[in-house]
Design a protein around this motif. Sequence first.
Motif, PDB file in Angstrom:
ATOM      1  N   ALA B 165       0.823  -1.215   0.000  1.00 21.21           N
ATOM      2  CA  ALA B 165       0.000   0.000   0.000  1.00 21.21           C
ATOM      3  C   ALA B 165       0.856   1.263   0.000  1.00 21.21           C
ATOM      4  CB  ALA B 165      -0.956  -0.005   1.196  1.00 21.21           C
ATOM      5  N   THR B 166       2.142   1.141   0.364  1.00 18.44           N
ATOM      6  CA  THR B 166       3.023   2.324   0.359  1.00 18.44           C
ATOM      7  C   THR B 166       3.529   2.648  -1.047  1.00 18.44           C
ATOM      8  OG1 THR B 166       5.089   1.084   0.691  1.00 18.44           O
ATOM      9  CG2 THR B 166       3.871   1.737   2.687  1.00 18.44           C
ATOM     10  N   ILE B 167       3.280   1.737  -1.995  1.00 21.11           N
ATOM     11  CA  ILE B 167       3.826   1.896  -3.350  1.00 21.11           C
ATOM     12  C   ILE B 167       2.826   2.644  -4.235  1.00 21.11           C
ATOM     13  CG2 ILE B 167       4.564   0.619  -5.404  1.00 21.11           C
ATOM     14  CD1 ILE B 167       5.605  -1.566  -3.534  1.00 21.11           C
ATOM     15  N   ASP B 168       3.256   3.715  -4.868  1.00 21.65           N
ATOM     16  CA  ASP B 168       2.343   4.547  -5.660  1.00 21.65           C
ATOM     17  C   ASP B 168       1.602   3.776  -6.750  1.00 21.65           C
ATOM     18  OD1 ASP B 168       2.961   6.711  -4.162  1.00 21.65           O
ATOM     19  OD2 ASP B 168       4.251   7.686  -5.660  1.00 21.65           O
ATOM     20  N   GLY B 169       2.326   2.850  -7.412  1.00 23.01           N
ATOM     21  CA  GLY B 169       1.712   2.116  -8.523  1.00 23.01           C
ATOM     22  C   GLY B 169       0.599   1.168  -8.104  1.00 23.01           C
ATOM     23  N   ALA B 170       0.546   0.810  -6.821  1.00 28.46           N
ATOM     24  CA  ALA B 170      -0.526  -0.068  -6.327  1.00 28.46           C
ATOM     25  C   ALA B 170      -1.756   0.782  -6.061  1.00 28.46           C
ATOM     26  CB  ALA B 170      -0.081  -0.787  -5.057  1.00 28.46           C
ATOM     27  N   LYS B 171      -2.830   0.514  -6.787  1.00 30.55           N
ATOM     28  CA  LYS B 171      -4.019   1.363  -6.674  1.00 30.55           C
ATOM     29  C   LYS B 171      -5.114   0.747  -5.804  1.00 30.55           C
ATOM     30  CE  LYS B 171      -2.334   4.415  -9.538  1.00 30.55           C
ATOM     31  NZ  LYS B 171      -1.628   5.559  -8.944  1.00 30.55           N
ATOM     32  N   PHE B 172      -5.064  -0.578  -5.648  1.00 30.86           N
ATOM     33  CA  PHE B 172      -6.070  -1.222  -4.801  1.00 30.86           C
ATOM     34  C   PHE B 172      -5.393  -2.272  -3.939  1.00 30.86           C
ATOM     35  CE2 PHE B 172      -9.184  -4.329  -3.511  1.00 30.86           C
ATOM     36  CZ  PHE B 172     -10.289  -3.565  -3.171  1.00 30.86           C
ATOM     37  N   VAL B 173      -5.561  -2.142  -2.627  1.00 32.90           N
ATOM     38  CA  VAL B 173      -4.962  -3.106  -1.695  1.00 32.90           C
ATOM     39  C   VAL B 173      -5.967  -3.387  -0.580  1.00 32.90           C
ATOM     40  CG1 VAL B 173      -3.022  -3.628  -0.163  1.00 32.90           C
ATOM     41  CG2 VAL B 173      -2.658  -2.124  -2.142  1.00 32.90           C
ATOM     42  N   GLU B 174      -6.354  -4.642  -0.435  1.00 36.98           N
ATOM     43  CA  GLU B 174      -7.282  -4.984   0.652  1.00 36.98           C
ATOM     44  C   GLU B 174      -6.925  -6.348   1.221  1.00 36.98           C
ATOM     45  OE1 GLU B 174     -11.273  -3.655   0.152  1.00 36.98           O
ATOM     46  OE2 GLU B 174     -12.133  -5.211   1.442  1.00 36.98           O
ATOM     47  N   ARG B 175      -7.153  -6.498   2.542  1.00 43.32           N
ATOM     48  CA  ARG B 175      -6.982  -7.816   3.166  1.00 43.32           C
ATOM     49  C   ARG B 175      -8.333  -8.309   3.657  1.00 43.32           C
ATOM     50  NH1 ARG B 175      -3.323  -6.972   7.093  1.00 43.32           N
ATOM     51  NH2 ARG B 175      -1.462  -7.628   5.973  1.00 43.32           N
ATOM     52  N   VAL B 176      -8.640  -9.553   3.306  1.00 43.20           N
ATOM     53  CA  VAL B 176      -9.923 -10.161   3.653  1.00 43.20           C
ATOM     54  C   VAL B 176      -9.662 -11.564   4.201  1.00 43.20           C
ATOM     55  CG1 VAL B 176     -11.167  -8.886   1.852  1.00 43.20           C
ATOM     56  CG2 VAL B 176     -10.213 -11.137   1.326  1.00 43.20           C
ATOM     57  N   THR B 177     -10.733 -12.230   4.633  1.00 39.24           N
ATOM     58  CA  THR B 177     -10.615 -13.640   4.961  1.00 39.24           C
ATOM     59  C   THR B 177     -11.899 -14.351   4.527  1.00 39.24           C
ATOM     60  OG1 THR B 177      -9.978 -15.237   6.667  1.00 39.24           O
ATOM     61  CG2 THR B 177     -11.481 -13.481   7.355  1.00 39.24           C
ATOM     62  N   VAL B 178     -11.952 -15.658   4.736  1.00 35.85           N
ATOM     63  CA  VAL B 178     -13.116 -16.429   4.275  1.00 35.85           C
ATOM     64  C   VAL B 178     -13.580 -17.404   5.360  1.00 35.85           C
ATOM     65  CG1 VAL B 178     -12.677 -16.253   1.789  1.00 35.85           C
ATOM     66  CG2 VAL B 178     -11.545 -18.054   3.072  1.00 35.85           C
ATOM     67  N   THR B 179     -13.522 -16.948   6.631  1.00 38.40           N
ATOM     68  CA  THR B 179     -13.823 -17.867   7.736  1.00 38.40           C
ATOM     69  C   THR B 179     -15.305 -17.983   8.070  1.00 38.40           C
ATOM     70  OG1 THR B 179     -13.397 -16.034   9.249  1.00 38.40           O
ATOM     71  CG2 THR B 179     -11.571 -17.569   8.846  1.00 38.40           C
ATOM     72  N   GLN B 198      -8.377  -2.931 -12.603  1.00 33.09           N
ATOM     73  CA  GLN B 198      -7.663  -3.295 -13.841  1.00 33.09           C
ATOM     74  C   GLN B 198      -8.516  -2.999 -15.080  1.00 33.09           C
ATOM     75  OE1 GLN B 198      -5.997  -7.149 -16.355  1.00 33.09           O
ATOM     76  NE2 GLN B 198      -6.238  -7.381 -14.171  1.00 33.09           N
ATOM     77  N   ILE B 199      -9.791  -3.391 -15.010  1.00 35.74           N
ATOM     78  CA  ILE B 199     -10.655  -3.215 -16.177  1.00 35.74           C
ATOM     79  C   ILE B 199     -10.759  -1.731 -16.561  1.00 35.74           C
ATOM     80  CG2 ILE B 199     -13.065  -3.444 -16.980  1.00 35.74           C
ATOM     81  CD1 ILE B 199     -13.152  -6.031 -15.177  1.00 35.74           C
ATOM     82  N   GLU B 200     -10.759  -0.869 -15.525  1.00 38.85           N
ATOM     83  CA  GLU B 200     -10.845   0.576 -15.787  1.00 38.85           C
ATOM     84  C   GLU B 200      -9.478   1.197 -16.085  1.00 38.85           C
ATOM     85  OE1 GLU B 200     -12.913   1.790 -12.241  1.00 38.85           O
ATOM     86  OE2 GLU B 200     -14.748   0.754 -12.864  1.00 38.85           O
ATOM     87  N   GLY B 201      -8.458   0.327 -16.179  1.00 40.91           N
ATOM     88  CA  GLY B 201      -7.131   0.798 -16.579  1.00 40.91           C
ATOM     89  C   GLY B 201      -6.404   1.626 -15.541  1.00 40.91           C
ATOM     90  N   LYS B 202      -6.765   1.452 -14.269  1.00 40.96           N
ATOM     91  CA  LYS B 202      -6.202   2.325 -13.222  1.00 40.96           C
ATOM     92  C   LYS B 202      -4.869   1.859 -12.651  1.00 40.96           C
ATOM     93  CE  LYS B 202     -10.562   4.402 -11.884  1.00 40.96           C
ATOM     94  NZ  LYS B 202     -11.784   4.120 -11.140  1.00 40.96           N
ATOM     95  N   GLY B 203      -4.536   0.584 -12.832  1.00 39.00           N
ATOM     96  CA  GLY B 203      -3.248   0.134 -12.312  1.00 39.00           C
ATOM     97  C   GLY B 203      -3.312  -1.187 -11.579  1.00 39.00           C
ATOM     98  N   PHE B 204      -2.312  -1.398 -10.742  1.00 37.23           N
ATOM     99  CA  PHE B 204      -2.135  -2.672 -10.048  1.00 37.23           C
ATOM    100  C   PHE B 204      -3.099  -2.800  -8.853  1.00 37.23           C
ATOM    101  CE2 PHE B 204      -0.192  -5.126  -6.622  1.00 37.23           C
ATOM    102  CZ  PHE B 204       0.082  -6.318  -7.262  1.00 37.23           C
ATOM    103  N   GLY B 205      -3.609  -4.014  -8.651  1.00 35.85           N
ATOM    104  CA  GLY B 205      -4.462  -4.280  -7.491  1.00 35.85           C
ATOM    105  C   GLY B 205      -4.149  -5.623  -6.878  1.00 35.85           C
TER     106      GLY B 205
END
Lengths: 77, 248
Positions: B165-179, B198-205
């Motif tokens: 998340a500190t990297i400018d090129g990363a546009k979407f970062v989330e942590r989830v679980t499936v418990t 990605q589909i909207e061309g915004k960058g890395f996720g």
Amino acid sequence: MAKAKPKIQGRVTFEEDRCKGCGLCVNACPVNIISLDNNKINAKGYHPATVTDMDKCIACASCALMCPDVVITVERL
Amino acid sequence: MAIVFQKTRGLTDVETHYCPGCTHGIVHRLVGEVLEELGVLDIAIGVAPVGCAVLAYKYFNCDMHEAAHGRAPAVATGIKRVHPENFVFTYQGDGDLASIGTAEIVHAAHRGEKISTIFINNAIYGMTGGQMAPTTLVGQKATTAPYGRDEAHCGKPIRIAEMLATIDGAKFVERVTVTSPAHVRKAKKAIKECFKVQIEGKGFGIVEVLSTCPTNWGLTPTEALKWLEDNMIPYYPLGNFKRPEEVE
Ligand SMILES: Cc1ncc(C[n+]2csc(CCOP(=O)(O)OP(=O)(O)O)c2C)c(N)n1
Ligand code: SF4
Ligand code: SF4
Ligand code: SF4
Ligand SMILES: [Mg+2]
């Protein structure tokens, strides 16, 4: 399987031979109607999940959401 | 009568090799469902890792490519640059992404590659029999840490979502679980939002999914979910760390 009665809200079906008997659906069901059938062994060698009292099913899909092997289909009646 | 839940077209009919109750299967299904619902299944190209998900190319119902251990983001970079109209994702474990492949994921994010990554953090090397990963918790036993991870010797576990998340090129970062069913729904929402970036061309996720390895943790599938909630979530907080509105 019993014919649909008005009070029945949901029906789940298991693709039984895909089931790995992990029990995640058993714990996820809010009305506690799923169990592993200890009298049965499926093609994979597991005790498959089964529903004991379909009349109580509320079609919430919690079981299907937790199944890692996409064994379960849920219908609302 | 209405179908409330049925198998997605995003998965093939092949039965997976995963251990009973392993949550890799739940995440595969969510990815398949999202690919189908976003209408990109037929243009999707996935890159499979080395790890328990090494056979993912048999399970996702789209074009798939295998990558050497940790190199999925580099392979995905090449595919996306040659085929910018295609939807390109990687699916990687923590041994793959957070250990041998750390350079690849950091620099793919840093370059702002328009790819999406699903990161399965199960705090262990599952496929090879339960060795310690960079993500293994302090005190957690592994075959290479029989007395539990020793912080003085191995440091603390790495938090990938926070780092990326500190990297400018990363546009979407989330942590989830499936418990639980509620967490599974939230995880799917995050994967969908990530893929849209990605589909909207915004960058890395990237979506980091806290996942179980009942076999190598030595727990039943249900115990493993509880262990994850009690031990992993306190160290690896759930939530969104970055979405496009906040960075632009
Ligand atoms: C270059 C290379 N080094 C080491 C290995 C051995 N290896 C195979 S899988 C794996 C770790 C996988 O762990 P992870 O990415 O966490 O996946 P999991 O099985 O836990 O889902 C390792 C070290 C390999 N296949 N290739
Ligand atoms: S749909 Fe809900 S109520 Fe019906 S069996 Fe599954 S978890 Fe139980
Ligand atoms: S969650 Fe799926 S694989 Fe596990 S016991 Fe239930 S139906 Fe079988
Ligand atoms: S070894 Fe662990 S991660 Fe691999 S399939 Fe089995 S439970 Fe899942
Ligand atoms: Mg792992």
